[in-house]
Scaffold this active site. Structure first.
Site, mmCIF file in Angstrom:
data_model
loop_
_atom_site.group_PDB
_atom_site.id
_atom_site.type_symbol
_atom_site.label_atom_id
_atom_site.label_comp_id
_atom_site.label_asym_id
_atom_site.label_seq_id
_atom_site.Cartn_x
_atom_site.Cartn_y
_atom_site.Cartn_z
ATOM 1 N N CYS A 7 2.284 -4.788 7.092
ATOM 2 C CA CYS A 7 2.069 -4.604 5.659
ATOM 3 C C CYS A 7 3.305 -3.958 5.028
ATOM 4 C CB CYS A 7 0.836 -3.744 5.406
ATOM 5 S SG CYS A 7 -0.721 -4.575 5.781
ATOM 6 N N HIS B 260 0.821 -1.213 0.000
ATOM 7 C CA HIS B 260 0.000 0.000 0.000
ATOM 8 C C HIS B 260 0.854 1.261 0.000
ATOM 9 C CE1 HIS B 260 0.589 1.135 4.292
ATOM 10 N NE2 HIS B 260 0.635 -0.172 4.515
#
Length: 515
Positions: A432, A413
């Site tokens: 992440c 992301h």
């Protein structure tokens, strides 16, 4: 009414029965091994030892069965080995099929040189096999038929065990990563009984052993470094040895991408590459999850036998392979429970305006609470509320996230925290992977066209509504962990073992020396 033709039925059944019987005869005949009626003469012609003049297949079998039973507990793959010999009349195929020429001596020599692969020859009983081979070929080391039977039986068992273990180690790796790492979700092939039994049908030993040598440029480069005693700057010779050996083992694992196009993230290098036909067509910096080994030096003094157990820090990015199937532009962040309870609820209790200032919504039993400032956080339990961060400039996921199925709820992301990309140590996320240039990554995945144009315009516009855009074709993604490799120029690159995974793997490799 139709009447069954009994004669016709019986005739067809008779024909079928005869055919089945013939097939069974052929099948059983093919499973039965060829009689070694000339065993004594064949061996004597090779080693000229008179003790073998009177050996017979019938005399050998009970001795072999006894030795095989004695050694069974120490065999790495006892079911495969005993099953093969039971179904082949305890025929010593490895000794008898390879005693002419140099095959047995060649195998002994290759096992003794297994250190070239970063593997200790003791793992494959190299000295024991070398001694047994020398004894078998000696004209006078064996004095009686009884000693001949026992020597040949011990040699056959040792050859089967070590040849299978050596073949498995070079073709699949010595260790199964899925068994030693707590957060390992990459499909990694392991040897099965069919692949292992192939060693019993080897035609030429040297050709076979040469064929299983890993030949990738990376593997050969690390082998040369190990042989040359290369030393990593700032590391001891012992620590360098560990780094090279664990990364050679990783290269032996059958989990490497075979796709024409894929995305790969090397966690210790904090780098993402888009690979096309074996070459990197794009790369960028990434930030990965915090690790256990950030604040201490990853040297051998810091570790002991307990480090065979993998104890990952809660924010470490897992190793995995999956496929990117869609992106979400201007995404909603569904805040994980661990972050919500340890961070969000604590911050909200200290500052009643924290949630609204960070564009976060609170839910209870699936319904959004309109006025979160009225919540008494001091009496709130960890499961009472759920949190989401709406799209916006301060959304933790930035303007886009790249989704792929996995059990760890991680993804690639964007991020509003761009300054982290200027740091050398970028293990700073909750797990992440933050990408430095998300729009460029989207272009590399989607190419030119309406979908990419939509992504670009929506990211630039900063819409308050999330939008899912599916990839025309899924792109494989690999989150990997490599601390040593050769770059394009052939120069070895080394990276810190930020998660301590080298230590865990090295401890398991060493365990084989005491097993």
């Amino acid at each position: 009414m139709k009447i069954l033709n009994t004669f016709s039925f019986k005739s067809k059944w008779h024909t079928l029965s005869v055919g089945l019987c013939a097939l069974l005869v052929i099948t059983f005949a093919s499973c039965k091994h060829t009689k070694r009626s000339d065993m004594a003469q064949t061996i004597y012609e090779v080693n000229k030892n008179k003790a073998f003049n009177k050996v017979t297949e019938e005399g050998f079998q009970p001795v072999f069965q006894k030795i095989l039973a004695e050694k069974k507990a120490k065999l790495k793959n006892p079911k495969v080995i005993t099953g093969f010999y039971e179904s082949n009349g305890y025929d010593p195929v490895l000794v008898l099929d390879h005693m002419k020429g140099e095959d047995l001596k060649t195998l002994a020599a290759y096992l003794k040189k297994s250190g070239e692969h970063g593997l200790d020859p003791k793992i494959f009983q190299a000295d024991d096999i070398n001694n047994l081979v020398d004894k078998f070929y000696s004209k006078d080391a064996i004095k009686t038929p009884e000693e001949a039977y026992e020597t040949m039986a011990r040699l056959e068992v040792a050859l089967a065990n070590s040849l299978i273990n050596y073949t498995n180690a070079l073709q699949y790796g010595l260790i199964s990563p899925r068994k030693i790492y707590a957060r390992y979700f990459t499909q990694t092939l392991r040897p099965d009984s069919t692949s292992m039994k192939k060693v019993f049908g080897i035609a030429d030993m040297k050709s076979f052993l040469d064929s299983i040598q890993p030949k990738s440029a990376q593997y050969v480069a690390l082998q040369k470094a190990l042989a040359s005693n290369v030393q990593v700057p700032g590391k001891t010779a012992e620590e360098t040895d560990r780094i090279l050996k664990v990364n050679l083992e990783r290269l032996r694992w059958k989990n490497k991408p075979a796709d024409d196009k894929y995305v790969v993230v090397n966690i210790p290098d904090y780098r993402l590459d888009v690979m096309q036909n074996g070459k990197s067509v794009m790369n960028m910096k990434v930030c990965v999850g915090e690790g256990r080994n950030i604040d201490r030096t990853d040297n051998l003094v810091e570790y002991d036998e307990s480090d065979k157990v993998d104890r990952p820090f809660s924010r470490e990015t897992p190793q995995l392979n999956s496929a990117i199937y869609t992106v979400q532009v201007n995404p909603v962040w569904n805040i994980p429970k661990s972050i919500a309870t340890k961070e969000i609820m604590v911050a909200a209790a200290q500052d009643p305006y924290y949630l609204s200032n960070h564009n976060m919504a609170v839910y209870q039993n699936g319904k959004e609470i309109e006025d979160s400032e009225t919540i008494d956080w001091s009496s709130a339990g960890p499961n009472d509320y759920e949190f989401k961060q709406r799209p916006g400039d301060n959304n933790a996921l930035g303007k886009i996230k790249f989704l792929f199925k996995n059990s760890s709820s991680v993804y690639l992301h964007d991020t509003p925290a761009k300054l982290a990309f200027n740091k050398q140590m970028r293990a700073v996320s909750h797990g992440c992977v933050r990408v430095e240039r998300p729009l460029d990554l989207a272009h590399a995945l989607f190419g030119d066209g309406n979908k990419f144009d939509t992504i670009k315009s929506d990211m630039e516009a900063g819409s308050s509504e999330p939008k899912d855009i599916a990839l025309p074709k899924k792109v494989p993604v690999y989150l990997t962990y490599t601390t040593c490799w050769a770059d394009k120029s052939g120069t070895l690159q080394f990276r810190p073992d930020i998660y301590g995974l080298d230590i865990v793997l090295f401890a398991h490799l060493n365990k084989y020396l005491t097993a």
